[in-house]
Design an enzyme around this catalytic site. Structure first.
Site, short mmCIF file in Angstrom:
data_model
loop_
_atom_site.label_atom_id
_atom_site.label_comp_id
_atom_site.label_asym_id
_atom_site.label_seq_id
_atom_site.Cartn_x
_atom_site.Cartn_y
_atom_site.Cartn_z
N TYR A 149 0.34 -16.96 41.30
CA TYR A 149 -0.34 -15.73 40.93
C TYR A 149 -1.09 -15.85 39.60
CZ TYR A 149 1.20 -12.56 44.60
OH TYR A 149 1.39 -11.92 45.79
N LYS A 244 12.61 -21.66 46.36
CA LYS A 244 12.36 -22.56 47.48
C LYS A 244 12.43 -24.00 46.98
CE LYS A 244 11.34 -23.18 51.86
NZ LYS A 244 12.41 -23.01 52.86
N ASP A 344 13.92 -18.27 52.02
CA ASP A 344 13.83 -17.85 53.42
C ASP A 344 15.14 -17.26 53.92
OD1 ASP A 344 14.92 -20.36 53.16
OD2 ASP A 344 13.71 -21.32 54.70
N ASP A 368 7.14 -10.91 45.30
CA ASP A 368 6.22 -10.03 46.02
C ASP A 368 6.73 -9.79 47.43
OD1 ASP A 368 4.02 -8.46 46.45
OD2 ASP A 368 2.54 -10.05 46.24
#
Length: 484
Positions: A149, A244, A344, A368
């Site tokens: 971002y 992640k 996830d 987000d």
């Protein structure tokens, strides 16, 4: 007398009549703001019997600013937020045609508002797609200034993206080889493959969009430091580092590792990591347990590890057992638990096991996804509040987390809950907890009385509730004030 909020080294210094800049927002923003400010003023007046009040100062951004000044984000607006420290805003249009890609992101970056704070809680009676929405009570600390971002991107087929490709080909050939269509030869080879199955010939050229993902230790430190400090202050049970890192080992993985480092470096006697809790718990259950046996219990694949891997796990066991004087004998059970979770599986478990999560600290993109997914569990983005905060300087902007919904502009229909609850967060941030509590009480009362805007009315009726009464945006604000 009206005065600016200031910041001492320890805390915000809030006068009884603070000046707070606001941006009413685009689209439905004016409707939402009018309803929300009614609620804020009512809560402050009732809580403090007129001894405190807010002096609202309108500043411009978005379409209103562009129409009046020709500038989407005037310097005067930034000056007001810098001067008065704390402000609030409605939804803003993203400018079309270049320049500022997102006014929201621009404000966060220009003021270095490194924490995006998103609490998620359910109000009884709000329609939800899940069976037990009340189990969802979480606060997300989303890193606001780094990750993808940051907006470091180069469009495919441009000279800038080609410079990056050329640099990688020359300096990092192994990594460059992973870019599937980064060379003219790769494009030509694919064209041949297509011709082999009868596809028509067409010109193919190198077009690769490039984006850079930057994650720093200091960026991680200040976010995780804020999350743990909040969790301790609010007596939350855990902080989960969501990442992640199994795939992106040196960005997301480093975020996880650095997050644990912050926890033990700054808060050693107040926190326990998840693996430490296992190690200490194993030793408490069996005082004769050897370090190697303990290692086999926390790592079932221990026997298949290499010698150096085994040594590392045993060293971890022994380091944790050195905490015995401060953490052993069950003392760790009353401490803040620090753990991590892959992004996830987190998105699955916040649905299936929401009580396992309390405070979440994560990077920009993960945050987000998570904040919007969680908002859906408790009534939708229409009542999801948010804040962007720099805890060091004290600067903070509280905001609606939804879009501008221009087709509903000036119809006095939409749900003002997102801005109302963002204002509740703002009052709590100022230390005006009595007024903040009244807003929560008012929201609970209005929704329990089944006086809601069209979005909730439609959902409640779909679930068979015939007692619900639809009210306008402005009327909902009055209902919240009435139920304080």
């Amino acid at each position: 007398m009206p005065a600016s909020i200031t910041k001492s080294p320890e805390k915000l210094v809030v006068p009884d009549e603070p000046i707070i800049p606001f941006i009413e927002g685009d689209g439905t923003g004016p409707d939402i703001w009018r309803a929300s400010v009614t609620v804020f003023d009512a809560a402050v007046k009732k809580a403090y019997n007129g001894k405190r009040r807010i002096h609202w100062q309108e500043v411009l951004a978005g379409e209103k600013a562009f129409n009046k000044t020709g500038n989407w984000l005037p310097d005067e607006t930034l000056t007001a937020f810098r001067t008065h420290l704390v402000g609030i805003k409605g939804p803003l249009t993203t400018p079309v045609g270049g320049g500022i890609r997102s006014l929201n992101v621009a404000l966060r970056q220009l003021l270095d508002l490194y924490v995006c704070l998103r609490p998620v809680r359910w109000f009884k009676g709000v329609p939800s797609p899940v069976k037990r929405p009340g189990d969802c009570d979480m606060v997300i600390f989303r890193e606001n200034t780094e990750d993808i971002y940051a907006g470091i991107e180069y469009a495919g087929g441009t000279a800038d993206s080609q410079k990056i490709l050329d640099f990688m080909a020359q300096n990092f050939p192994k990594e460059f080889a992973k870019i599937r269509f980064g060379t003219a030869k790769a494009c030509a080879d694919w064209q041949k493959s297509l011709e082999g199955i009868g596809a028509p010939r067409r010109e193919m050229k190198v077009e690769v969009g490039i984006g850079l993902k930057a994650v720093s230790y200091l960026g991680t430190e200040r976010l995780v430091h804020s999350a743990i400090g909040y969790a301790l202050k609010e007596k939350r049970k855990s902080v989960t580092l969501v990442h992640k890192g199994n795939i992106m080992k040196y960005t997301e993985g480093s975020f996880k590792d650095w997050g644990y480092k912050v926890a033990v470096d700054f808060y050693r006697n107040q926190v326990v990591t998840e693996r430490e809790s296992w190690i200490l718990g194993n030793k408490e259950a069996n005082g004769d347990l050897s370090s190697e046996a303990n290692a086999k219990m926390i790592d079932p694949g221990f026997d298949m590890m290499t010698s150096s891997q085994k040594q590392a796990v045993v060293a971890e066991i022994e380091a944790a057992l050195k905490l015995w004087p401060t953490h052993g004998g069950g003392k760790w059970k009353s401490m803040l638990l620090i753990k991590d979770s892959i992004a996830d599986i987190t998105l699955q478990q916040v649905l299936t096991r929401p009580r396992d999560f309390s405070v979440i600290a994560t990077l920009n993109l993960n945050g987000d996804y998570l904040s919007d997914a969680l908002a859906a569990q408790v009534g939708g983005i229409g009542i999801a509040p948010g804040a962007n905060i720099n805890y060091v300087t004290g600067h903070a902007i509280f905001e609606a987390t939804h879009g501008t919904a221009p087709k509903y502009a000036n119809l006095d229909q939409v749900n003002p809950g997102s801005v109302i609850l963002s204002g509740e967060m703002m009052l709590r941030y100022l230390g005006w907890t009595e007024a903040a509590d009244l807003i929560i009480k008012g929201m609970d009362g209005a929704i329990s009385a089944k006086t809601v805007t069209y979005d909730f009315e439609r959902l409640m009726k779909a679930e068979g509730d015939t007692q619900v009464r639809k009210v306008k945006c402005s009327e909902f604000g009055n209902e919240v004030a009435k139920h304080m």
